[in-house]
Write a protein that holds these residues in place. Structure first.
Motif, PDB file in Angstrom:
ATOM      1  N   ARG A  20      21.076  37.883  -4.628  1.00 35.72           N
ATOM      2  CA  ARG A  20      21.095  38.457  -3.282  1.00 35.72           C
ATOM      3  C   ARG A  20      22.401  38.164  -2.567  1.00 35.72           C
ATOM      4  NH1 ARG A  20      17.540  35.609  -1.417  1.00 35.72           N
ATOM      5  NH2 ARG A  20      18.721  34.274   0.018  1.00 35.72           N
ATOM      6  N   ARG A  21      22.854  36.910  -2.619  1.00 34.95           N
ATOM      7  CA  ARG A  21      24.059  36.519  -1.892  1.00 34.95           C
ATOM      8  C   ARG A  21      25.321  37.121  -2.516  1.00 34.95           C
ATOM      9  NH1 ARG A  21      23.915  32.049   1.349  1.00 34.95           N
ATOM     10  NH2 ARG A  21      25.829  31.178   0.476  1.00 34.95           N
ATOM     11  N   SER A  30      18.358  34.014  -5.331  1.00 33.93           N
ATOM     12  CA  SER A  30      19.240  33.782  -4.189  1.00 33.93           C
ATOM     13  C   SER A  30      20.682  34.098  -4.558  1.00 33.93           C
ATOM     14  CB  SER A  30      19.134  32.331  -3.711  1.00 33.93           C
ATOM     15  OG  SER A  30      17.849  32.057  -3.199  1.00 33.93           O
ATOM     16  N   HIS A  64      24.641  25.551   0.886  1.00 38.29           N
ATOM     17  CA  HIS A  64      23.891  26.207  -0.183  1.00 38.29           C
ATOM     18  C   HIS A  64      24.466  25.743  -1.520  1.00 38.29           C
ATOM     19  CE1 HIS A  64      23.523  28.979   3.311  1.00 38.29           C
ATOM     20  NE2 HIS A  64      22.276  29.036   2.922  1.00 38.29           N
ATOM     21  N   LEU A  82      20.974  26.763  -5.701  1.00 40.44           N
ATOM     22  CA  LEU A  82      20.429  28.100  -5.461  1.00 40.44           C
ATOM     23  C   LEU A  82      19.565  28.563  -6.621  1.00 40.44           C
ATOM     24  CD1 LEU A  82      23.670  29.856  -4.139  1.00 40.44           C
ATOM     25  CD2 LEU A  82      21.695  29.181  -2.752  1.00 40.44           C
TER      26      LEU A  82
END
Length: 261
Positions: A34-35, A31, A24, A27
């Motif tokens: 969220r992560r 994203s 990843h 991003l």
């Protein structure tokens, strides 16, 4: 005292940077939020500040990558560079002798961190690079380091979610405990199809002055072209030679550097 349920500002910034991995490395803002476990407005503000400073870079498609400022700071980690320099001739010899992908790894949290990766054109299709990370349970080098962990460290690792990266990735804690016991007995890890199908991965420990594994040297290769019997002897020889180099004039310093890498 700060409540553990409310991360500090520094903690939120570090959570954002920690969202980027080998798999990843680009991003979107949503994203990242969220992560990192952040609200979108908070992520938007912090990502903007990190981008202005140079820690993140916003691409033309709107996604973010790690910026040059972080890479510049990473280049200051002299102990990692010294470790690479010490092991390099031995790793190069193994790479030349086997024509396979070669790795030097240490543990970091629940992952292995690559201090060196020497890749072969047409070799095993497993992505790895200097500074890259993979989960310990799914890699041969990671299993070698898990096998050398204390019981408390091992159980903490096995309590984490164990992700599957291929249909053959071992994710059952009891099966992993059995495999780690075999590694302790044999002194080498051999794994098949854990990250990608068609791949054999092997690893051996690099030991410090007290005999405990402080790093691991690994091989990945197409399993239709190589066997464990072919690769284990040169792998073990390389691991022993790097261990001997680490335990040279100042072994305590060498081990401290490996553990802090």
């Amino acid at each position: 005292m700060t409540s553990p349920s409310k991360p500090t500002a520094a903690g939120r910034v570090l959570a954002i940077l920690d969202t980027f991995t080998d798999r990843h490395d680009s991003l979107t803002l949503s994203s990242i939020a969220r992560r990192a476990g952040l609200t979108l407005p908070t992520a938007h503000r912090l990502v903007g500040e990190l981008t202005d400073w140079g820690a993140l870079h916003r691409q033309s498609d709107g996604e973010y990558t790690i910026g040059l400022k972080v890479l510049e700071l990473g280049s200051l980690a002299g102990h990692r560079l010294r470790l690479k320099q010490l092991a390099h001739p031995y790793l190069h010899g193994l790479h030349h002798a086997t024509n396979t992908n070669i790795h030097l790894s240490v543990s970091i949290q629940q992952d292995v961190l690559y201090l060196e990766s020497m890749l072969t054109p047409g070799g095993a299709p497993v992505t790895s690079r200097f500074g890259g990370r993979w989960p310990m349970h799914a890699t041969a080098t990671g299993r070698v380091l898990l096998a050398a962990a204390t019981p408390a460290e091992l159980e903490a690792s096995l309590r984490q979610p164990l992700m599957a990266y291929s249909p053959h990735t071992v994710t059952d804690p009891d099966e992993l405990r059995h495999l780690l016991a075999e590694i302790r007995q044999r002194g080498v890890a051999v794994a098949y199809d854990q990250i990608a199908t068609g791949v054999i991965a092997l690893a051996a420990p690099i030991t410090g002055p007290h005999g405990r594994a402080v790093a691991a040297v690994g091989i990945t290769a197409p399993k239709d072209r190589f066997t464990a019997r072919q690769l284990i002897p040169p792998l073990l020889t390389t691991a022993r030679r790097i261990s001997a180099a680490l335990n040279g004039p100042d072994p305590d310093l060498a081990e401290r550097e490996l553990r802090s890498a």
